[in-house]
Motif scaffolding. Sequence first.
Motif, PDB file in Angstrom:
ATOM      1  N   GLN A   3       0.856  -1.187   0.000  1.00  0.00           N
ATOM      2  CA  GLN A   3       0.000   0.000   0.000  1.00  0.00           C
ATOM      3  C   GLN A   3       0.885   1.228   0.000  1.00  0.00           C
ATOM      4  N   LEU A   4       0.510   2.220  -0.795  1.00  0.00           N
ATOM      5  CA  LEU A   4       1.329   3.413  -0.988  1.00  0.00           C
ATOM      6  C   LEU A   4       0.512   4.659  -0.708  1.00  0.00           C
ATOM      7  N   VAL A   5       1.101   5.587   0.040  1.00  0.00           N
ATOM      8  CA  VAL A   5       0.424   6.845   0.352  1.00  0.00           C
ATOM      9  C   VAL A   5       1.395   7.992   0.113  1.00  0.00           C
ATOM     10  N   GLU A   6       1.025   8.883  -0.805  1.00  0.00           N
ATOM     11  CA  GLU A   6       1.858  10.041  -1.117  1.00  0.00           C
ATOM     12  C   GLU A   6       1.534  11.207  -0.201  1.00  0.00           C
ATOM     13  N   SER A   7       2.531  12.061   0.012  1.00  0.00           N
ATOM     14  CA  SER A   7       2.329  13.298   0.766  1.00  0.00           C
ATOM     15  C   SER A   7       3.351  14.323   0.292  1.00  0.00           C
ATOM     16  N   GLY A   8       3.117  15.577   0.661  1.00  0.00           N
ATOM     17  CA  GLY A   8       4.076  16.629   0.380  1.00  0.00           C
ATOM     18  C   GLY A   8       3.758  17.517  -0.798  1.00  0.00           C
ATOM     19  N   GLY A   9       2.660  17.261  -1.466  1.00  0.00           N
ATOM     20  CA  GLY A   9       2.304  18.093  -2.602  1.00  0.00           C
ATOM     21  C   GLY A   9       1.785  19.460  -2.169  1.00  0.00           C
ATOM     22  N   GLY A  10       1.473  20.290  -3.158  1.00  0.00           N
ATOM     23  CA  GLY A  10       0.916  21.597  -2.846  1.00  0.00           C
ATOM     24  C   GLY A  10       1.121  22.594  -3.957  1.00  0.00           C
ATOM     25  N   LEU A  11       0.917  23.855  -3.616  1.00  0.00           N
ATOM     26  CA  LEU A  11       1.047  24.966  -4.561  1.00  0.00           C
ATOM     27  C   LEU A  11       2.346  25.707  -4.278  1.00  0.00           C
ATOM     28  N   VAL A  12       3.194  25.830  -5.293  1.00  0.00           N
ATOM     29  CA  VAL A  12       4.453  26.543  -5.165  1.00  0.00           C
ATOM     30  C   VAL A  12       4.610  27.473  -6.362  1.00  0.00           C
ATOM     31  N   GLN A  13       5.650  28.303  -6.296  1.00  0.00           N
ATOM     32  CA  GLN A  13       5.921  29.227  -7.391  1.00  0.00           C
ATOM     33  C   GLN A  13       7.075  28.705  -8.255  1.00  0.00           C
ATOM     34  N   THR A  14       7.154  29.222  -9.436  1.00  0.00           N
ATOM     35  CA  THR A  14       8.252  28.865 -10.340  1.00  0.00           C
ATOM     36  C   THR A  14       9.594  29.080  -9.652  1.00  0.00           C
ATOM     37  N   GLY A  15      10.457  28.056  -9.762  1.00  0.00           N
ATOM     38  CA  GLY A  15      11.776  28.129  -9.156  1.00  0.00           C
ATOM     39  C   GLY A  15      11.857  27.558  -7.755  1.00  0.00           C
ATOM     40  N   ASP A  16      10.719  27.301  -7.159  1.00  0.00           N
ATOM     41  CA  ASP A  16      10.683  26.736  -5.806  1.00  0.00           C
ATOM     42  C   ASP A  16      11.070  25.260  -5.803  1.00  0.00           C
ATOM     43  N   SER A  17      11.247  24.744  -4.596  1.00  0.00           N
ATOM     44  CA  SER A  17      11.530  23.323  -4.392  1.00  0.00           C
ATOM     45  C   SER A  17      10.402  22.696  -3.587  1.00  0.00           C
ATOM     46  N   LEU A  18      10.279  21.385  -3.749  1.00  0.00           N
ATOM     47  CA  LEU A  18       9.240  20.635  -3.041  1.00  0.00           C
ATOM     48  C   LEU A  18       9.726  19.198  -2.919  1.00  0.00           C
ATOM     49  N   ARG A  19       9.380  18.557  -1.815  1.00  0.00           N
ATOM     50  CA  ARG A  19       9.735  17.148  -1.658  1.00  0.00           C
ATOM     51  C   ARG A  19       8.483  16.317  -1.447  1.00  0.00           C
ATOM     52  N   LEU A  20       8.294  15.345  -2.306  1.00  0.00           N
ATOM     53  CA  LEU A  20       7.211  14.388  -2.164  1.00  0.00           C
ATOM     54  C   LEU A  20       7.718  13.155  -1.424  1.00  0.00           C
ATOM     55  N   SER A  21       6.834  12.588  -0.633  1.00  0.00           N
ATOM     56  CA  SER A  21       7.134  11.342   0.068  1.00  0.00           C
ATOM     57  C   SER A  21       6.089  10.304  -0.293  1.00  0.00           C
TER      58      SER A  21
END
Length: 125
Positions: A3-21
Motif C-alpha cells: 500500500q502506498l500513500v503520497e504526501s508533500g504536494g501543494g502549490l508553489v511558485q516557479t523556481g521553488d523546491s518541493l519534496r514528495l514522500s
Amino acid sequence: QVQLVESGGGLVQTGDSLRLSCAGSGRTFRSSLMAWFRQAPGKERGFVAGISGSGTITDYADSVKDRFTISRENAKNTVYLQMHSLKPEDTAVYYCAAAVRGSWPYTRGDLYDYWGQGIQVTVSS
C-alpha cells in the motif's frame, strides 16, 4: 501486497523546491522497484523517476534530469522525490508506484503492480 500513500504536494511558485514522500507498507516494499509518475490535465500519465530496491540504480525522464532526485529509506519504507527549480509544466498529479519484481526501474506504468492515490503539485508562474 503493498500500500502506498503520497504526501508533500501543494502549490508553489516557479523556481521553488518541493519534496514528495511515498510511505509504503508490506513486506515486499524494501525489495520493490519504486517510481514516480505524473499526469497533467489532458495528458497521459508519464514516467518521472525510478529507483531500484537497493537504491543504487536510478533513472529519470529527460525533462526532470538535474532538477529532480529520487531516493529511498528502506528502514522507513519511504521513497522521496526531491524537486528543485520547479516550472509550470511540472504541474500534475504525481503518483507513486511499486513493482515487486525487477532490478532496473521500469519506465512503463503497466509494469508496476501497486499505485498510490496521487497527489497534486501545482507550480504557478
